[in-house]
Design a protein around this motif. Sequence first.
Motif, PDB file in Angstrom:
ATOM      1  N   ILE A  16     -38.925  23.587  11.194  1.00 14.88           N
ATOM      2  CA  ILE A  16     -38.057  22.406  11.202  1.00 14.88           C
ATOM      3  C   ILE A  16     -38.597  21.424  10.161  1.00 14.88           C
ATOM      4  O   ILE A  16     -39.806  21.243  10.027  1.00 14.88           O
ATOM      5  N   ASP A  40     -31.897  16.798   9.155  1.00 10.78           N
ATOM      6  CA  ASP A  40     -32.953  17.750   9.500  1.00 10.78           C
ATOM      7  C   ASP A  40     -32.675  19.088   8.819  1.00 10.78           C
ATOM      8  O   ASP A  40     -31.552  19.347   8.367  1.00 10.78           O
ATOM      9  N   LEU A  42     -33.632  23.530   8.911  1.00 12.14           N
ATOM     10  CA  LEU A  42     -34.133  24.687   9.657  1.00 12.14           C
ATOM     11  C   LEU A  42     -34.313  25.825   8.661  1.00 12.14           C
ATOM     12  O   LEU A  42     -33.419  26.092   7.849  1.00 12.14           O
ATOM     13  N   ASN A 114     -26.753  27.272  12.348  1.00 17.35           N
ATOM     14  CA  ASN A 114     -27.270  26.589  13.532  1.00 17.35           C
ATOM     15  C   ASN A 114     -28.614  27.094  14.027  1.00 17.35           C
ATOM     16  O   ASN A 114     -29.360  26.355  14.657  1.00 17.35           O
ATOM     17  N   THR A 115     -28.917  28.357  13.750  1.00 16.76           N
ATOM     18  CA  THR A 115     -30.180  28.928  14.221  1.00 16.76           C
ATOM     19  C   THR A 115     -30.843  29.691  13.086  1.00 16.76           C
ATOM     20  O   THR A 115     -30.225  29.975  12.058  1.00 16.76           O
ATOM     21  N   ASN A 128     -31.323  18.206  14.343  1.00 17.00           N
ATOM     22  CA  ASN A 128     -32.144  18.985  15.271  1.00 17.00           C
ATOM     23  C   ASN A 128     -32.200  18.255  16.605  1.00 17.00           C
ATOM     24  O   ASN A 128     -33.065  17.428  16.835  1.00 17.00           O
ATOM     25  N   ARG A 133     -32.808  24.520  16.872  1.00 19.98           N
ATOM     26  CA  ARG A 133     -31.362  24.613  16.658  1.00 19.98           C
ATOM     27  C   ARG A 133     -30.841  23.371  15.940  1.00 19.98           C
ATOM     28  O   ARG A 133     -31.319  22.274  16.163  1.00 19.98           O
ATOM     29  N   LEU A 134     -29.847  23.584  15.076  1.00 24.77           N
ATOM     30  CA  LEU A 134     -29.205  22.483  14.366  1.00 24.77           C
ATOM     31  C   LEU A 134     -27.769  22.299  14.839  1.00 24.77           C
ATOM     32  O   LEU A 134     -27.121  23.261  15.249  1.00 24.77           O
ATOM     33  N   SER A 137     -23.905  21.054  11.180  1.00 25.19           N
ATOM     34  CA  SER A 137     -24.415  21.610   9.933  1.00 25.19           C
ATOM     35  C   SER A 137     -23.418  21.495   8.780  1.00 25.19           C
ATOM     36  O   SER A 137     -23.785  21.085   7.678  1.00 25.19           O
TER      37      SER A 137
END
Length: 163
Positions: A16, A40, A42, A114-115, A128, A133-134, A137
């Motif tokens: 993250i 954020d 990922l 998202n992942t 986040n 997980r986001l 997006s």
Amino acid sequence: MEIILTRIAKRQQYTIGRLAIVERIDDEYLAGEKEVYFCDTLEPPVIQTKTTVSLASVLRSPTKLKSIKPVAIPEGRYAVVITYSPKFQKWLPLLLGGQDFNRLWQGIRIHFGNTVADTQGCILLGRNQRVGRLFESRKWVYELKQKIIEAKARKEAVWITIR
């Protein structure tokens, strides 16, 4: 335009980060730059150099590259351009590095997801709000893409520094 990605949580399954845009301050009392939080990020996990396959051995053996789990790209400074992605069928930001980077990390983009399952080394944007997980997006990718387009219209180079 300068974009800063600071990795803040390096886990075994994902990484993250916080994305910031560097804004210039020009007023009569204060001049300089400041990083302004944007969203954020990922990414796949960051693998320490002691446990990774050496860059040279991967470049000599393309079959090794296919067997390696996706990992986060190395820290550094990369040029950013917007190109058409055949995979996503959209115009998306693409990171460019030196010759070895481009050969090993071909097609590293900033895109939606998202992942960590939604990336094979790329940087995903969002909020986040749950572990690993986001959310939102697509919104954040659109917003960043607009900022990059505006910078390019001003004839500015766009860079991302990952630390």
